[in-house]
Write an enzyme that holds these catalytic residues in place. Sequence first.
Site, PDB file in Angstrom:
ATOM      1  CG  PHE A 120     -30.104   5.583   7.820  1.00 56.98           C
ATOM      2  CD1 PHE A 120     -29.591   7.115   7.399  1.00 56.98           C
ATOM      3  CD2 PHE A 120     -28.921   4.819   7.822  1.00 56.98           C
ATOM      4  CE1 PHE A 120     -28.565   7.348   6.840  1.00 56.98           C
ATOM      5  CE2 PHE A 120     -27.657   5.303   7.534  1.00 56.98           C
ATOM      6  CZ  PHE A 120     -27.620   6.647   6.931  1.00 56.98           C
ATOM      7  CG  ASN A 123     -27.926  13.713  14.597  1.00 54.92           C
ATOM      8  OD1 ASN A 123     -28.287  14.352  13.984  1.00 54.92           O
ATOM      9  ND2 ASN A 123     -26.866  12.767  14.010  1.00 54.92           N
ATOM     10  NE  ARG A 176     -17.382  15.571  11.717  1.00 55.38           N
ATOM     11  CZ  ARG A 176     -18.461  14.682  11.172  1.00 55.38           C
ATOM     12  NH1 ARG A 176     -19.700  15.024  10.658  1.00 55.38           N
ATOM     13  NH2 ARG A 176     -18.240  13.512  11.135  1.00 55.38           N
ATOM     14  CE  LYS A 208     -29.149  15.946  11.201  1.00 58.67           C
ATOM     15  NZ  LYS A 208     -28.782  14.444  11.301  1.00 58.67           N
ATOM     16  NE  ARG A 243     -24.762  14.865  15.929  1.00 57.88           N
ATOM     17  CZ  ARG A 243     -23.963  14.673  15.007  1.00 57.88           C
ATOM     18  NH1 ARG A 243     -22.661  14.276  15.375  1.00 57.88           N
ATOM     19  NH2 ARG A 243     -24.294  15.483  13.738  1.00 57.88           N
ATOM     20  CB  THR A 280     -23.313  10.041  14.105  1.00 60.88           C
ATOM     21  OG1 THR A 280     -22.184  10.668  13.396  1.00 60.88           O
ATOM     22  CG2 THR A 280     -24.290  10.037  13.288  1.00 60.88           C
ATOM     23  CD  GLU A 305     -21.752  19.342   3.873  1.00 59.48           C
ATOM     24  OE1 GLU A 305     -21.465  19.959   5.124  1.00 59.48           O
ATOM     25  OE2 GLU A 305     -21.754  18.025   3.851  1.00 59.48           O
TER      26      GLU A 305
HETATM   27  P1  CMP Z   1     -25.723  13.891   9.593  1.00 57.59           P
HETATM   28  O1  CMP Z   1     -24.745  14.342  10.095  1.00 57.59           O
HETATM   29  O2  CMP Z   1     -27.215  14.674   9.165  1.00 57.59           O
HETATM   30  O3  CMP Z   1     -25.516  12.999   8.273  1.00 57.59           O
HETATM   31  C1  CMP Z   1     -26.177  11.809   8.012  1.00 57.59           C
HETATM   32  C2  CMP Z   1     -27.325  11.471   8.993  1.00 57.59           C
HETATM   33  O4  CMP Z   1     -27.869  10.263   8.791  1.00 57.59           O
HETATM   34  C3  CMP Z   1     -26.533  11.518  10.375  1.00 57.59           C
HETATM   35  O5  CMP Z   1     -26.224  12.891  10.705  1.00 57.59           O
HETATM   36  C4  CMP Z   1     -27.318  10.791  11.069  1.00 57.59           C
HETATM   37  O6  CMP Z   1     -28.725  11.646  11.671  1.00 57.59           O
HETATM   38  C5  CMP Z   1     -28.028   9.885   9.890  1.00 57.59           C
HETATM   39  N1  CMP Z   1     -27.817   8.498  10.253  1.00 57.59           N
HETATM   40  C6  CMP Z   1     -26.767   8.071  10.419  1.00 57.59           C
HETATM   41  N2  CMP Z   1     -26.747   6.631  10.343  1.00 57.59           N
HETATM   42  C7  CMP Z   1     -27.956   6.341  10.704  1.00 57.59           C
HETATM   43  C8  CMP Z   1     -28.740   5.242  11.124  1.00 57.59           C
HETATM   44  N3  CMP Z   1     -28.206   3.918  11.329  1.00 57.59           N
HETATM   45  N4  CMP Z   1     -30.177   5.247  11.522  1.00 57.59           N
HETATM   46  C9  CMP Z   1     -30.641   6.635  11.251  1.00 57.59           C
HETATM   47  N5  CMP Z   1     -30.166   7.751  11.029  1.00 57.59           N
HETATM   48  C10 CMP Z   1     -28.855   7.492  10.683  1.00 57.59           C
END
Ligand code: CMP
Length: 154
Positions: free
Chosen positions: A58, A113, A86, A10, A103, A92, A127
């Site tokens: 978000f 992240n 993963r 990212k 992370r 996350t 994807e």
């Molecule tokens: P990603 O794996 O890119 O998939 C969805 C993304 O949403 C996740 O990683 C996080 O970066 C983001 N995300 C999920 N929950 C939240 C949250 N509560 N606030 C901000 N970002 C979020």
Amino acid sequence: MKERTLVILKPDAVNRTIVGEIIHRFEAKGLKITGMKMTHLDEDILGEHYSHHKGKPFYKGLVKFMMHCPSLLVVLEGNHAVDVVRKLAGETHGAKAAPGTIRGDYSLSNQCNALHASDSIESAKIEIKRFFRDNELFDYSRIDTEMIYAEDER
Ligand code: CMP
């Protein structure tokens, strides 16, 4: 079982100049890079990729953040690649992710992240197709394959 999975490094990873370190972790684990490119993701493709998050508080911030600068798209291949990536990525939220995970070592945020990683074999297939054409994915053998897998695992 040999699988492919999609990773998006990212905008925070690109800006913080840690893409090399992250890719090194995947390579060192034994995963094979079968596709890689830099792309400035736009609202259309992000809307598709994050469609399951539309309407969440978000969502808008996430899409804006993902358009800040180009991202690196990487397809990794290996036995149990989806689950392995993963686990290497960690939880996350960067502040909650265990030290030693990507992370856990490089992020303090839910949004910033460092990477996205496909969450299942099915979503990995979707994807990868979303971001890569067939001729952008490569079949080759890593020269160290015999030192990564036992004969019956190759
Ligand atoms: P990603 O794996 O890119 O998939 C969805 C993304 O949403 C996740 O990683 C996080 O970066 C983001 N995300 C999920 N929950 C939240 C949250 N509560 N606030 C901000 N970002 C979020």
